[in-house]
Design an enzyme around this catalytic site. Structure first.
Site, PDB file in Angstrom:
ATOM      1  N   SER A   1       8.723   5.846   7.386  1.00 48.59           N
ATOM      2  CA  SER A   1       9.411   6.673   6.387  1.00 48.59           C
ATOM      3  C   SER A   1      10.774   7.768   6.554  1.00 48.59           C
ATOM      4  O   SER A   1      11.623   7.646   5.984  1.00 48.59           O
ATOM      5  CB  SER A   1       8.406   7.380   5.534  1.00 48.59           C
ATOM      6  OG  SER A   1       7.964   7.951   6.740  1.00 48.59           O
TER       7      SER A   1
ATOM      8  N   HIS B   1       7.637   2.634   1.268  1.00 50.54           N
ATOM      9  CA  HIS B   1       8.640   2.423   0.791  1.00 50.54           C
ATOM     10  C   HIS B   1       9.794   1.179   0.813  1.00 50.54           C
ATOM     11  O   HIS B   1      11.292   0.684   0.841  1.00 50.54           O
ATOM     12  CB  HIS B   1      10.182   3.525   2.049  1.00 50.54           C
ATOM     13  CG  HIS B   1       9.362   4.706   2.213  1.00 50.54           C
ATOM     14  ND1 HIS B   1       9.910   5.705   1.585  1.00 50.54           N
ATOM     15  CD2 HIS B   1       8.559   5.494   2.645  1.00 50.54           C
ATOM     16  CE1 HIS B   1       9.803   6.627   1.669  1.00 50.54           C
ATOM     17  NE2 HIS B   1       8.655   6.844   1.882  1.00 50.54           N
TER      18      HIS B   1
ATOM     19  N   LYS C   1       8.656   6.535  -6.488  1.00 55.11           N
ATOM     20  CA  LYS C   1       9.695   6.335  -4.934  1.00 55.11           C
ATOM     21  C   LYS C   1      10.736   5.274  -6.054  1.00 55.11           C
ATOM     22  O   LYS C   1      10.854   6.161  -6.616  1.00 55.11           O
ATOM     23  CB  LYS C   1       9.162   6.306  -3.819  1.00 55.11           C
ATOM     24  CG  LYS C   1       8.201   6.813  -2.758  1.00 55.11           C
ATOM     25  CD  LYS C   1       7.613   7.142  -1.488  1.00 55.11           C
ATOM     26  CE  LYS C   1       7.526   8.637  -0.950  1.00 55.11           C
ATOM     27  NZ  LYS C   1       6.256   8.473   0.356  1.00 55.11           N
TER      28      LYS C   1
HETATM   29  C1  LIG Z   1       5.269   9.077  -0.015  1.00 53.96           C
HETATM   30  C2  LIG Z   1       4.574   8.766   1.366  1.00 53.96           C
HETATM   31  C3  LIG Z   1       3.264   8.894   0.771  1.00 53.96           C
HETATM   32  C4  LIG Z   1       2.390   8.795   0.613  1.00 53.96           C
HETATM   33  O1  LIG Z   1       2.642   8.633  -0.997  1.00 53.96           O
HETATM   34  P1  LIG Z   1       2.482   9.658  -2.757  1.00 53.96           P
HETATM   35  O2  LIG Z   1       2.369   9.435  -3.942  1.00 53.96           O
HETATM   36  O3  LIG Z   1       4.220  11.347  -2.637  1.00 53.96           O
HETATM   37  O4  LIG Z   1       1.437  11.156  -2.350  1.00 53.96           O
HETATM   38  C5  LIG Z   1       2.225   7.337   1.666  1.00 53.96           C
HETATM   39  N1  LIG Z   1       2.726   6.494   2.707  1.00 53.96           N
HETATM   40  C6  LIG Z   1       3.931   7.548   2.670  1.00 53.96           C
HETATM   41  C7  LIG Z   1       5.106   6.106   4.146  1.00 53.96           C
HETATM   42  C8  LIG Z   1       5.082   7.719   1.916  1.00 53.96           C
HETATM   43  O5  LIG Z   1       5.974   7.666   2.192  1.00 53.96           O
END
Ligand SMILES: *Cc1c(COP(=O)(O)O)cnc(C)c1O
Length: 394
Positions: A184, A212, A242
């Site tokens: 990330s 991602h 996302k």
């Molecule tokens: C954003 C993210 C999460 C968490 O997901 P949410 O739906 O925002 O709680 C988990 N793993 C990674 C790698 C992330 O970037």
């Protein structure tokens, strides 16, 4: 009055401030998108994870409006009481078919990716088990290990030889390998084919956190499809806040894994279901992800444009082919100063500091979106070069 308790907090907060680690939230006064309003000023933002520009897409917003009229707003209960709705059921099926990490995969939706990771790890592993984790994994995978009370064995980023040695040496009853698929804060891909070979050789689960990658790579099907992998050992976790532009997350895996999560995962059972209107909205977002390849192609063009234009900046551009394009500054304060300078020029690029990234690797995390134009990226590159010139002078 709890004076000494409050004084204790204040002392710790002050230490944080003095160390330059204070974090501020910025109230955004417009919808998410390439241009946002903050404190009355419009900024060109390279900050969100809205990689396909779906968070404020007209068709997705219309779907949400229709879904609210049809399903109301709240789920009203957890999935196992009376909060599991027909749209959840349909969305689960569509997501599992789309991502297809194994033959006959089923899906399960969660309110957040954070909860999904807690659920997966705490259901698959317990006290006598071991979870093997890349050092750069997202914090919520690490928190899942704590909830599982399992052994926590970390390997250096992407270091398959060390991971193999650790797997060989482990006496754990059950083994789980957990990894971000697209890291990330770095944007690089985990070596999933090799990880699956190691999982096969050591009879381990492979948990793939594709927060991602889903929607972005593998024709939108994510990292597992990108590498063409199919296995009963793969537990795929994708997030829906996302690239999918809405909120929530899902797991796609073997039906027995899904049944186990429904029966045993506390972060699934003891929380209110996400609103059915969001599940219905996500079906439309999923259709766009599946059918609108042009968004991804445009994003790939922007990534190439950015990397070409950022080559001669004085900061290290990490080797990433994804929408996440980090420029490593090093010092946390310097990263903040550069982010502030960009902000003055009308650009929002977040500075990411420890403990989110390792000490000495504070960075600007540039994230690109299909909603950006080539002109937006050119303007950002010009601002970065101007900030670099100023940075060298001081
Ligand atoms: C954003 C993210 C999460 C968490 O997901 P949410 O739906 O925002 O709680 C988990 N793993 C990674 C790698 C992330 O970037």
């Amino acid at each position: 009055m709890a004076t000494s308790l409050i004084a204790g907090l204040d002392a710790a907060l002050e230490a944080r401030r003095v160390a330059g680690l204070w974090r501020n939230r910025q109230p955004v006064e417009s919808p998410q998108g390439p241009r946002v309003t903050v404190a009355g000023h419009e900024l060109i933002a390279f900050a969100s994870n809205d990689y396909l520009g779906l968070a404020n897409d007209a068709a997705v917003v219309a779907a949400a409006r229709d879904a609210a009229s049809r399903w109301g707003v709240g789920a009203g209960a957890s999935h196992l009481i009376c909060g599991h709705f027909a749209p959840h059921e349909v969305l689960e099926r569509e997501l599992a078919e789309f991502v297809a990490p194994c033959i006959g995969a089923r899906g399960l939706t969660f309110s957040t990716g954070y909860l999904a990771n807690l659920a997966i790890l705490s259901s698959l592993a317990g006290r006598n088990d071991a979870i093997f984790a890349d050092r750069l994994n997202h914090a919520c995978l690490n928190d899942g290990v704590l909830l599982a009370r399992a052994g926590f064995i970390r390997y250096p980023h992407g270091d398959m030889a060390t991971l193999e040695r650790l797997l060989v040496a482990s006496p754990a009853k059950r083994k789980v390998i957990a990894t971000d698929a697209v890291f990330s804060m770095d944007g690089d891909l985990a070596p999933l084919p090799r990880l699956l070979e190691l999982a096969d050789a050591h009879d381990a689960w492979l948990v793939v956190d594709d927060a991602h990658g889903f929607g972005v790579i593998g024709q939108g099907r994510g990292s597992v499809a990108h590498f063409g992998l199919v296995s009963d050992r793969i537990i795929y976790m994708g997030t829906l806040g996302k690239a999918a532009g809405v909120a929530g997350a899902f797991v796609a895996a073997h039906p027995s894994v899904i049944d186990t999560l429904v029966q045993t995962a506390r972060p699934y059972i003891y929380t209110t279901a996400a609103p059915p209107m969001l599940a219905e909205t996500l079906r439309v977002a999923l259709r766009i992800i599946r059918d609108d390849a042009a968004r991804r192609e445009h994003l790939i063009d922007l990534v190439a444009q950015f990397r070409q234009g950022a080559r001669d900046l004085p900061w290290r551009l990490l080797p990433s082919a994804t929408a996440i394009q980090p420029l490593v500054i090093g010092d946390g304060r310097a990263a903040m100063e550069i982010a502030d300078a960009l902000r003055e020029r009308g650009f929002w690029v977040p500075a990411i500091r420890p403990p989110t990234v390792p000490q000495g690797t504070a960075r600007l995390r540039v994230s690109l979106s299909a909603a950006h134009t080539a002109d937006d990226v050119a303007a950002l590159l010009a601002a970065l070069h101007a900030a670099a010139t100023a940075d060298i002078r001081t």
